[in-house]
Scaffold this active site. Structure first.
Site, mmCIF file in Angstrom:
data_model
loop_
_atom_site.group_PDB
_atom_site.id
_atom_site.type_symbol
_atom_site.label_atom_id
_atom_site.label_comp_id
_atom_site.label_asym_id
_atom_site.label_seq_id
_atom_site.Cartn_x
_atom_site.Cartn_y
_atom_site.Cartn_z
ATOM 1 N N LYS A 9 29.747 45.828 25.393
ATOM 2 C CA LYS A 9 28.617 45.271 26.122
ATOM 3 C C LYS A 9 28.963 45.166 27.605
ATOM 4 O O LYS A 9 30.126 44.944 27.962
ATOM 5 C CB LYS A 9 28.217 43.908 25.564
ATOM 6 N N LYS B 104 32.419 36.120 24.833
ATOM 7 C CA LYS B 104 33.055 36.924 25.872
ATOM 8 C C LYS B 104 32.269 36.807 27.161
ATOM 9 O O LYS B 104 31.083 36.487 27.170
ATOM 10 C CB LYS B 104 33.135 38.400 25.443
ATOM 11 N N ASP B 105 32.940 37.104 28.258
ATOM 12 C CA ASP B 105 32.352 36.987 29.583
ATOM 13 C C ASP B 105 31.125 37.863 29.755
ATOM 14 O O ASP B 105 31.077 38.985 29.259
ATOM 15 C CB ASP B 105 33.390 37.381 30.639
ATOM 16 N N VAL B 106 30.149 37.342 30.497
ATOM 17 C CA VAL B 106 28.950 38.105 30.815
ATOM 18 C C VAL B 106 29.280 39.168 31.853
ATOM 19 O O VAL B 106 28.928 40.333 31.703
ATOM 20 C CB VAL B 106 27.819 37.180 31.335
#
Length: 138
Positions: free
Chosen positions: A61, A90-92
């Site tokens: 992503k 998880k980090d954007v």
């Protein structure tokens, strides 16, 4: 006396971003550049077995939150969001490789921000905390 900042108050490039070693000269650089600048790969503590009632889906992503991905996977598979499992958030602002589980076969969403990499069956739903490690590339 300095005022304490909440994590949500810290923004990239903001003048209020605290410095840990303000008395030392900086080396340059920036916080939070492009998603490509920060990559994370989620590593599960076990491999999917290849059989069972759930589909483990490994995705890549870009610029999406874990909840956004779970919602999109649920919508495209026509299931409630609560039925989608994931091990961690998880980090954007990153390119993140992450695992999700669905009780039905996943449907590839029509977006260039999400790619289905691998699908394998497993007997149990993926639960929060089922992460062995995260591999980072900065």
């Amino acid at each position: 006396m300095s005022q304490a900042l909440a994590w949500d108050d810290i923004r990239p490039g903001a003048s209020n971003t605290p410095l840990l070693c303000a008395e030392l000269p900086g080396v340059g650089g920036e916080l939070w550049g492009l998603p490509e600048d920060f990559q994370v790969e989620e590593i599960l503590p076990y491999a999917p077995t290849g059989s069972g009632d759930h589909h483990f889906v490994q995705v890549r992503k870009v610029g999406m939150s874990t909840v956004e991905v779970a919602t999109l996977l649920a919508q495209t598979a026509n299931i409630p969001s609560r039925e989608v499992g994931f091990a961690g958030r998880k980090d954007v602002q990153a390119i993140a490789t992450q695992w999700f589980s669905l009780p039905t076969a996943p449907v590839a969403p029509k977006t260039d921000r999400l790619e289905l990499l691998h699908v394998c069956r497993h007997p149990k739903k993926l639960k929060n905390g089922h992460v062995r490690a995260n591999r980072f590339t900065i």
